[in-house]
Design a protein around this motif. Structure first.
Motif, mmCIF file in Angstrom:
data_model
loop_
_atom_site.group_PDB
_atom_site.id
_atom_site.type_symbol
_atom_site.label_atom_id
_atom_site.label_comp_id
_atom_site.label_asym_id
_atom_site.label_seq_id
_atom_site.Cartn_x
_atom_site.Cartn_y
_atom_site.Cartn_z
ATOM 1 N N GLN A 33 27.478 42.289 48.396
ATOM 2 C CA GLN A 33 27.396 40.834 48.305
ATOM 3 C C GLN A 33 27.994 40.195 49.553
ATOM 4 O O GLN A 33 28.926 40.737 50.152
ATOM 5 N N TYR A 35 29.695 36.477 50.779
ATOM 6 C CA TYR A 35 30.284 35.225 50.333
ATOM 7 C C TYR A 35 30.648 34.381 51.562
ATOM 8 O O TYR A 35 30.931 34.918 52.640
ATOM 9 N N GLN A 37 33.524 31.369 52.477
ATOM 10 C CA GLN A 37 34.713 30.692 51.991
ATOM 11 C C GLN A 37 35.109 29.622 52.995
ATOM 12 O O GLN A 37 35.386 29.921 54.154
ATOM 13 N N GLY A 42 37.598 28.474 47.194
ATOM 14 C CA GLY A 42 37.349 29.871 46.885
ATOM 15 C C GLY A 42 36.030 30.328 47.476
ATOM 16 O O GLY A 42 35.199 29.499 47.879
ATOM 17 N N PRO A 43 35.808 31.642 47.556
ATOM 18 C CA PRO A 43 34.533 32.160 48.079
ATOM 19 C C PRO A 43 33.364 31.738 47.184
ATOM 20 O O PRO A 43 33.505 31.643 45.965
ATOM 21 N N LEU A 45 29.321 32.808 46.409
ATOM 22 C CA LEU A 45 28.332 33.855 46.615
ATOM 23 C C LEU A 45 27.095 33.305 47.336
ATOM 24 O O LEU A 45 26.534 32.278 46.953
ATOM 25 N N LEU A 88 32.586 36.771 54.047
ATOM 26 C CA LEU A 88 33.141 37.980 53.431
ATOM 27 C C LEU A 88 32.025 38.832 52.856
ATOM 28 O O LEU A 88 31.121 38.307 52.209
ATOM 29 N N LEU B 91 43.693 33.333 43.820
ATOM 30 C CA LEU B 91 42.386 32.857 43.385
ATOM 31 C C LEU B 91 42.098 33.341 41.973
ATOM 32 O O LEU B 91 42.339 34.495 41.642
ATOM 33 N N GLU B 102 27.530 37.413 38.846
ATOM 34 C CA GLU B 102 28.163 36.563 39.847
ATOM 35 C C GLU B 102 29.524 36.105 39.353
ATOM 36 O O GLU B 102 29.672 35.678 38.209
ATOM 37 N N PHE B 105 34.515 31.355 41.762
ATOM 38 C CA PHE B 105 35.917 31.243 42.134
ATOM 39 C C PHE B 105 36.415 29.806 42.027
ATOM 40 O O PHE B 105 35.677 28.855 42.303
ATOM 41 N N GLY B 106 37.699 29.683 41.685
ATOM 42 C CA GLY B 106 38.372 28.404 41.766
ATOM 43 C C GLY B 106 38.869 28.162 43.184
ATOM 44 O O GLY B 106 38.717 29.028 44.052
ATOM 45 N N PRO B 107 39.485 26.996 43.432
ATOM 46 C CA PRO B 107 39.933 26.658 44.784
ATOM 47 C C PRO B 107 41.196 27.391 45.210
ATOM 48 O O PRO B 107 41.525 27.406 46.388
ATOM 49 N N GLY B 108 41.897 28.007 44.261
ATOM 50 C CA GLY B 108 43.086 28.770 44.602
ATOM 51 C C GLY B 108 44.374 27.957 44.578
ATOM 52 O O GLY B 108 44.362 26.725 44.618
#
Lengths: 111, 114
Positions: A33, A35, A37, A42-43, A45, A88, B91, B102, B105-108
């Motif tokens: 995969q 990504y 960011q 966050g990353p 996809l 990434l 994260l 899939e 992700f959150g913003p961290g």
């Protein structure tokens, strides 16, 4: 030993230029995969490739999975400032739920 | 559809203090992940939950890190006591169950340990 090697580590180019970044390993993977960011996020996809030799296109982005399923490349045509970010690659080893990321390529596109 | 929510977004603490991070996954996502991303590195999985059960915590430093997901929805990650090397972005991600799905992700949470 790093499972995934990404190169280059940093890349700074002018708007409109083309570029290619790479993700390499000595191991074979069932899928890979990519990504992106952005700072403070966050990353997200971009694509999943599963077949050796597979090529996928997403607007100006072209992704290729190596024939031996050990490496991949991401090519961006006519880069835009909005392409700036950390790219990434990530793989999931056979039989594992765990996603392993490379260190990424930090791309800056200068207007 | 609301994304993965995390709080706080930033936290600064001194070494040996404790800290906790909170994550609310996307509604309906049974699988929840916590990753640690040190500056200049890719995210590293710390722990994975399936509903309220742990699937993989092999890379979680269990002497100082703990995580829970009591009701199978929200999750908290705690560090006690923090070390300088814990400075990183934490994260949270969620997904539907299954391999190859899939992850969102959150913003961290950016943690700085002084």
């Amino acid at each position: 030993t790093q499972l995934l090697e990404q190169s280059p580590q940093f890349l700074s180019i002018q708007e409109g230029e083309n570029l290619t970044v790479y993700c390499n390993s000595s191991s074979v993977f069932s899928s890979l995969q990519w990504y992106r960011q952005e700072p403070g996020e966050g990353p997200v996809l971009l694509v999943t490739v599963v077949t050796g030799g597979e090529v996928k296109k997403l607007k100006r982005l072209t992704f290729q999975f190596g024939d031996a399923r050990k490496d991949s490349s991401l090519h961006i045509t006519a880069a835009q400032p909005g392409d700036t970010g950390l790219y990434l690659c990530a793989v999931r080893e056979a039989g594992s739920y765990q996603l392993t990321f490379g260190k990424g390529t930090k791309l800056s596109v200068i207007p | 559809e609301a994304g993965v929510a995390q709080s706080p977004r930033y936290k600064i603490i001194e070494k040996r203090q404790s800290v906790a991070f909170w994550c609310n996954p996307i509604s309906g996502h049974a699988t929840l992940y916590w990753y640690q991303q040190i500056l200049g590195q890719g995210p590293k999985l710390l722990i994975q939950f399936q509903n309220n059960g742990v699937v993989d915590d092999s890379q979680l430093p269990k002497d100082r890190f703990s995580a829970e997901r009591l009701k199978g929805v929200d999750s908290t990650l705690k560090i006690q006591p923090a070390k300088l090397e814990d400075s990183a972005v934490y994260l949270c991600a969620s997904s539907r169950p299954g391999q190859g799905v899939e992850q969102f992700f959150g913003p961290g949470t950016r943690l700085t340990v002084l």
